[in-house]
Design a protein around this motif. Structure first.
Motif, PDB file in Angstrom:
ATOM      1  N   THR A 143       0.831  -1.209   0.000  1.00  0.00           N
ATOM      2  CA  THR A 143       0.000   0.000   0.000  1.00  0.00           C
ATOM      3  C   THR A 143       0.863   1.255   0.000  1.00  0.00           C
ATOM      4  O   THR A 143       0.621   2.202  -0.756  1.00  0.00           O
ATOM      5  CB  THR A 143      -0.931   0.005   1.220  1.00  0.00           C
ATOM      6  N   TYR A 144       1.869   1.260   0.855  1.00  0.00           N
ATOM      7  CA  TYR A 144       2.746   2.429   0.952  1.00  0.00           C
ATOM      8  C   TYR A 144       3.469   2.683  -0.370  1.00  0.00           C
ATOM      9  O   TYR A 144       3.520   3.820  -0.857  1.00  0.00           O
ATOM     10  CB  TYR A 144       3.764   2.237   2.071  1.00  0.00           C
ATOM     11  N   LEU A 145       4.024   1.629  -0.960  1.00  0.00           N
ATOM     12  CA  LEU A 145       4.787   1.815  -2.202  1.00  0.00           C
ATOM     13  C   LEU A 145       3.894   2.277  -3.345  1.00  0.00           C
ATOM     14  O   LEU A 145       4.300   3.100  -4.172  1.00  0.00           O
ATOM     15  CB  LEU A 145       5.510   0.519  -2.572  1.00  0.00           C
ATOM     16  N   MET A 146       2.669   1.751  -3.390  1.00  0.00           N
ATOM     17  CA  MET A 146       1.751   2.183  -4.438  1.00  0.00           C
ATOM     18  C   MET A 146       1.399   3.659  -4.274  1.00  0.00           C
ATOM     19  O   MET A 146       1.421   4.440  -5.231  1.00  0.00           O
ATOM     20  CB  MET A 146       0.480   1.329  -4.424  1.00  0.00           C
ATOM     21  N   GLY A 147       1.086   4.057  -3.031  1.00  0.00           N
ATOM     22  CA  GLY A 147       0.762   5.461  -2.772  1.00  0.00           C
ATOM     23  C   GLY A 147       1.950   6.365  -3.019  1.00  0.00           C
ATOM     24  O   GLY A 147       1.807   7.463  -3.578  1.00  0.00           O
ATOM     25  N   LYS A 148       3.134   5.923  -2.613  1.00  0.00           N
ATOM     26  CA  LYS A 148       4.344   6.723  -2.800  1.00  0.00           C
ATOM     27  C   LYS A 148       4.636   6.925  -4.284  1.00  0.00           C
ATOM     28  O   LYS A 148       4.988   8.035  -4.720  1.00  0.00           O
ATOM     29  CB  LYS A 148       5.527   6.028  -2.122  1.00  0.00           C
ATOM     30  N   ALA A 149       4.493   5.869  -5.081  1.00  0.00           N
ATOM     31  CA  ALA A 149       4.725   5.986  -6.526  1.00  0.00           C
ATOM     32  C   ALA A 149       3.738   6.971  -7.149  1.00  0.00           C
ATOM     33  O   ALA A 149       4.096   7.770  -8.022  1.00  0.00           O
ATOM     34  CB  ALA A 149       4.581   4.611  -7.180  1.00  0.00           C
ATOM     35  N   LEU A 150       2.505   6.922  -6.676  1.00  0.00           N
ATOM     36  CA  LEU A 150       1.486   7.830  -7.186  1.00  0.00           C
ATOM     37  C   LEU A 150       1.869   9.287  -6.886  1.00  0.00           C
ATOM     38  O   LEU A 150       1.783  10.162  -7.760  1.00  0.00           O
ATOM     39  CB  LEU A 150       0.145   7.501  -6.524  1.00  0.00           C
ATOM     40  N   LEU A 151       2.335   9.544  -5.671  1.00  0.00           N
ATOM     41  CA  LEU A 151       2.675  10.920  -5.281  1.00  0.00           C
ATOM     42  C   LEU A 151       3.940  11.416  -5.972  1.00  0.00           C
ATOM     43  O   LEU A 151       4.054  12.603  -6.280  1.00  0.00           O
ATOM     44  CB  LEU A 151       2.827  11.005  -3.760  1.00  0.00           C
ATOM     45  N   ILE A 152       4.900  10.524  -6.202  1.00  0.00           N
ATOM     46  CA  ILE A 152       6.104  10.910  -6.955  1.00  0.00           C
ATOM     47  C   ILE A 152       5.701  11.427  -8.338  1.00  0.00           C
ATOM     48  O   ILE A 152       6.164  12.481  -8.803  1.00  0.00           O
ATOM     49  CB  ILE A 152       7.072   9.725  -7.086  1.00  0.00           C
ATOM     50  N   ALA A 153       4.806  10.682  -8.982  1.00  0.00           N
ATOM     51  CA  ALA A 153       4.378  11.060 -10.335  1.00  0.00           C
ATOM     52  C   ALA A 153       3.485  12.299 -10.314  1.00  0.00           C
ATOM     53  O   ALA A 153       3.616  13.189 -11.163  1.00  0.00           O
ATOM     54  CB  ALA A 153       3.643   9.882 -10.980  1.00  0.00           C
ATOM     55  N   TYR A 154       2.566  12.364  -9.353  1.00  0.00           N
ATOM     56  CA  TYR A 154       1.680  13.523  -9.268  1.00  0.00           C
ATOM     57  C   TYR A 154       2.476  14.807  -9.033  1.00  0.00           C
ATOM     58  O   TYR A 154       2.139  15.874  -9.560  1.00  0.00           O
ATOM     59  CB  TYR A 154       0.661  13.335  -8.148  1.00  0.00           C
ATOM     60  N   GLU A 155       3.515  14.720  -8.233  1.00  0.00           N
ATOM     61  CA  GLU A 155       4.352  15.901  -7.977  1.00  0.00           C
ATOM     62  C   GLU A 155       4.984  16.394  -9.275  1.00  0.00           C
ATOM     63  O   GLU A 155       4.971  17.597  -9.565  1.00  0.00           O
ATOM     64  CB  GLU A 155       5.432  15.562  -6.954  1.00  0.00           C
ATOM     65  N   LYS A 156       5.522  15.479 -10.070  1.00  0.00           N
ATOM     66  CA  LYS A 156       6.131  15.869 -11.348  1.00  0.00           C
ATOM     67  C   LYS A 156       5.082  16.447 -12.294  1.00  0.00           C
ATOM     68  O   LYS A 156       5.331  17.431 -13.006  1.00  0.00           O
ATOM     69  CB  LYS A 156       6.815  14.659 -11.983  1.00  0.00           C
ATOM     70  N   TYR A 157       3.912  15.842 -12.290  1.00  0.00           N
ATOM     71  CA  TYR A 157       2.831  16.279 -13.171  1.00  0.00           C
ATOM     72  C   TYR A 157       2.385  17.703 -12.815  1.00  0.00           C
ATOM     73  O   TYR A 157       2.246  18.573 -13.686  1.00  0.00           O
ATOM     74  CB  TYR A 157       1.666  15.304 -13.048  1.00  0.00           C
ATOM     75  N   LEU A 158       2.175  17.957 -11.525  1.00  0.00           N
ATOM     76  CA  LEU A 158       1.711  19.276 -11.077  1.00  0.00           C
ATOM     77  C   LEU A 158       2.761  20.360 -11.315  1.00  0.00           C
ATOM     78  O   LEU A 158       2.435  21.487 -11.717  1.00  0.00           O
ATOM     79  CB  LEU A 158       1.339  19.215  -9.595  1.00  0.00           C
ATOM     80  N   LYS A 159       4.017  20.018 -11.068  1.00  0.00           N
ATOM     81  CA  LYS A 159       5.076  21.007 -11.276  1.00  0.00           C
ATOM     82  C   LYS A 159       5.264  21.308 -12.763  1.00  0.00           C
ATOM     83  O   LYS A 159       5.570  22.452 -13.138  1.00  0.00           O
ATOM     84  CB  LYS A 159       6.377  20.518 -10.645  1.00  0.00           C
ATOM     85  N   ALA A 160       5.055  20.300 -13.596  1.00  0.00           N
ATOM     86  CA  ALA A 160       5.118  20.540 -15.045  1.00  0.00           C
ATOM     87  C   ALA A 160       4.009  21.495 -15.469  1.00  0.00           C
ATOM     88  O   ALA A 160       4.224  22.411 -16.276  1.00  0.00           O
ATOM     89  CB  ALA A 160       4.994  19.211 -15.800  1.00  0.00           C
ATOM     90  N   GLN A 161       2.815  21.297 -14.903  1.00  0.00           N
ATOM     91  CA  GLN A 161       1.703  22.208 -15.197  1.00  0.00           C
ATOM     92  C   GLN A 161       2.041  23.642 -14.786  1.00  0.00           C
ATOM     93  O   GLN A 161       1.782  24.590 -15.525  1.00  0.00           O
ATOM     94  CB  GLN A 161       0.442  21.747 -14.455  1.00  0.00           C
ATOM     95  N   ASN A 162       2.613  23.796 -13.595  1.00  0.00           N
ATOM     96  CA  ASN A 162       2.958  25.136 -13.115  1.00  0.00           C
ATOM     97  C   ASN A 162       4.041  25.804 -13.958  1.00  0.00           C
ATOM     98  O   ASN A 162       4.120  27.025 -14.025  1.00  0.00           O
ATOM     99  CB  ASN A 162       3.418  25.068 -11.656  1.00  0.00           C
ATOM    100  N   ASP A 163       4.868  24.974 -14.585  1.00  0.00           N
ATOM    101  CA  ASP A 163       5.915  25.509 -15.457  1.00  0.00           C
ATOM    102  C   ASP A 163       5.421  25.723 -16.886  1.00  0.00           C
ATOM    103  O   ASP A 163       6.209  26.079 -17.770  1.00  0.00           O
ATOM    104  CB  ASP A 163       7.121  24.560 -15.476  1.00  0.00           C
TER     105      ASP A 163
END
Length: 667
Positions: A618-638
């Protein structure tokens, strides 16, 4: 108890898991096994080895007849019918045959989940003989149209067993002939132990002949055949198609949106102060273009967006006119007071008072307005908009020197400002505005709650003193007056206690509003991820329950349910929304990696269990999701576009990499 930084408690996570567990348990069915064999053939040892529970020694045997007992652990879908203390004498065996025939027939008249689904007829290889009474009994049971498996227990070496060969040659018409097993290791010498064997084959054969309603329950509870568990889990994943998964995710997403409530912001300022630009930059929707402005009063409009949990109260078209400012101020103060009388979710949670640095001045009426707002017990932040250079802003210094009773004064530039074709002043100040606003959310409500508690304590003290005075008064008229005073004091104490209760609700609601604010704001990605990680850690509580020894195979599937809820929740907190097919593809890819580990959560390893596996997946799945979401959101902001296929690849690759790192560290 709820985490002080979240509005989601361990109890709620436990409820989430329990709902998932109960959902799967309803569909898991029921398996009923009839155990036959003489005393000493090892039925109890066999059952305990297969199901990992000492069913025959728990003392939970329920007499069905004089010769038959029923065993079932609380919450288990397995029921065993046993014939304890059986000796194969002619009169005894005939009586038992008749009773078993009636039992099987009675069960067959009931729903299929109550049928006798399989018979394990146990014969000890150590006895070295197969009695005529046993052979006749097996043939009679076969005639009752119930699957029968002969289990040759206590078999040290099947290849050298003469009894095994003898029974195989008999024409018994049973399923899979005879299965030799050794249910537990046998120590021959200090240096040599015969390992147990045959159990996996017994489980596999039994599962193959059971009806569907019993097969799932049997596979769920058996502890020896890991591959069978994994295979069943993969079938479940395949059967939980994209549509079903999508429904689960959407329901969870809506549920969290409702639980986290909404955030109500008041944005005030004169025309040209840059309120719309600020709101668009922070929340990503353009008030001027949405057309959703709803008149609340003559001077106030309410703006919302279907995909945002934030409601904005705005003062449009406010000109530099002292009288107009005064009238608008009165309406704003009145609205804040009226909202406070309503449900806590309707309260105004903060005020951003916008002043343009370009205006070079703050009106006297504005100064008075800000002072009046501060009296309303609502957090107020002065946002000095359109500030190109805060170090050279005279207005910023001037307002600071006024020492207005506000929570902060923050200069911002919401959009980059072009100086030439090649030179722009970058946007700044928004992240600080978000962080400061975030930090203020529960504070005002917390202060109000503490004040209410202090008032309640004082009211309690007053009521206690009044009660004591009334009890001590002897003169009749004075006693009546004292009792009336005590009753009035008690009434005030009850009112004060009710105010404390409301204050707690308001404080909890502000924590919910803070989560809505974090989800809606588009500026501070790190804050989104940080908040999401708090919830990820709480989800481990539900996963840990799924990995407990009692949860078994159903717990493994319930973990998958908890993970589905987690995907929806983390996606909501990050302020994202994807179609079902995208999330399904991600979940299925991650689950294909983790299913074997999930199913191993209930497999005995050196006499113990490993509940941390469910937590880990559960932790690894959630962590992988947040790693990707962080990159996705920062790309949007850029200002960069990241496709869903790119995002999906980052999630799956991150998940696999986290597994590799974990394995490497473990090694």
């Amino acid at each position: 108890m709820a985490d002080k930084n979240t509005n989601y408690s361990n109890e709620q996570l436990r409820d989430t898991f329990n709902k998932q567990y109960e959902s799967f348990a309803k569909d898991i069915g029921q398996c009923n096994i009839l155990l036959l064999g003489k005393t000493g053939v090892g039925k109890s040892t066999l059952v305990n080895a297969v199901f990992g529970e000492e069913l025959a020694q728990t003392g939970t045997g329920k007499p069905i007849t004089q010769d038959i007992e029923q065993y079932r652990q609380p919450g288990s879908p397995i029921t065993l019918y046993d014939t304890p203390g059986l000796e194969l004498t002619g009169e005894v065996i005939q009586r038992l045959k008749d009773k078993l025939a009636r039992l099987i027939d009675e069960k067959r008249k009931q729903p299929i989940e109550n049928h006798i689904h399989v018979v394990w007829f146990c014969i000890s290889e150590r006895s070295s003989r197969f009695e005529d009474a046993e052979e006749e009994w097996i043939k009679d049971i076969v005639k009752l149209d119930v699957p029968v498996i002969i289990v040759l227990t206590q078999t040290y070496d099947p290849k050298r067993s003469k009894l095994l060969d003898f029974i195989k040659k008999r024409d018994l018409l049973v399923d899979d002939d005879v299965i030799p097993v050794l249910a537990e290791p046998v120590q021959i010498t200090d240096d040599f132990t015969i390992t147990r064997h045959g159990l996996e084959h017994l489980v596999e054969v039994t599962a193959s002949i059971l009806p569907e309603v019993a097969r799932k329950a049997f596979i769920a509870e058996q502890k020896v055949n890991v591959n069978l568990k994994i295979s069943e889990a993969e079938k479940y994943l395949c059967h939980m198609n994209e549509e079903e998964f999508g429904k689960k995710v959407q329901n969870e997403y809506k549920s969290y949106a409702q639980k986290n409530g909404k955030c109500n912001a008041m944005v005030i300022g004169l025309t040209g102060a840059g309120k719309s630009t600020l709101i668009n930059a922070v929340f990503g929707f353009e008030i001027a273009k949405t057309g959703t402005g709803k008149p609340i009063t003559e001077k106030i409009e309410e703006h919302s967006h279907p995909d945002s949990p934030v409601t904005i109260y705005d003062t449009p078209g406010l000109e530099v006119d002292e009288e107009k400012i005064k009238r608008t101020k009165e309406e704003v103060v009145k609205l804040i007071a009226e909202k406070r009388k309503q449900d806590a979710k309707e309260h105004i949670h903060f005020v951003w008072y916008c002043i343009s640095d370009n205006s070079k001045r703050i009106q006297n009426a504005e100064e008075e307005w800000i002072k009046d707002l501060a009296k309303q017990e609502v957090p107020v932040i002065i946002v000095l908009t359109q500030t190109y250079n805060p170090e050279r802003s005279e207005l910023l210094d001037f307002i600071k020197n006024l020492n207005l009773p506000v929570d902060d004064l923050i200069p911002v530039l919401a959009d980059p400002f072009p100086i030439t074709n090649d030179l722009k002043i970058p946007a700044y100040g928004l992240e600080k505005l978000i962080k400061v606003t975030y930090s203020l959310f529960p504070e005002q409500a917390k202060k109000a709650r503490i004040a209410a508690q202090a008032a309640a304590q004082e009211a309690e003290r007053t009521a206690r003193i009044a009660g004591q005075a009334a009890a001590q008064e002897t003169e009749r008229t004075a006693r009546i007056a004292a009792r009336a005073a005590a009753q009035e004091a008690n009434k005030k104490y009850r009112i004060a206690k009710e105010e404390v209760r409301k204050a707690w609700i308001a404080e909890e609601t502000e924590v919910e509003a803070r989560t809505a604010f974090i989800s809606a704001q588009k500026v501070d990605v790190d804050l989104k991820i940080s908040e999401a990680e708090k919830y990820l850690n709480l989800y481990l509580a539900g996963a840990a329950l799924a990995g407990s020894p009692l949860s078994g195979f159903v717990g493994g599937l319930a973990t998958a349910g908890v993970q589905t809820a987690m995907v929806a929740h983390l996606t909501y907190i990050c302020g994202l929304k994807f179609n079902n097919s995208f999330l399904w593809a991600i979940y299925a890819a991650c689950a294909s990696v983790s299913i074997p580990t999930l199913m191993l959560t209930s497999i005995p390893v050196i006499g113990s269990f490993r509940p941390r596996r469910a937590t880990l997946t559960t932790y690894l799945m959630g962590k992988a999701l947040l790693i990707a979401y962080e990159k996705y959101l920062k790309a949007q902001n850029d200002g960069e576009e990241m496709s869903e296929s790119e995002l999906s690849k980052i999630i799956i690759d991150s998940y696999k990499n986290l597994w590799k790192v974990r394995k490497k560290n473990k090694d």
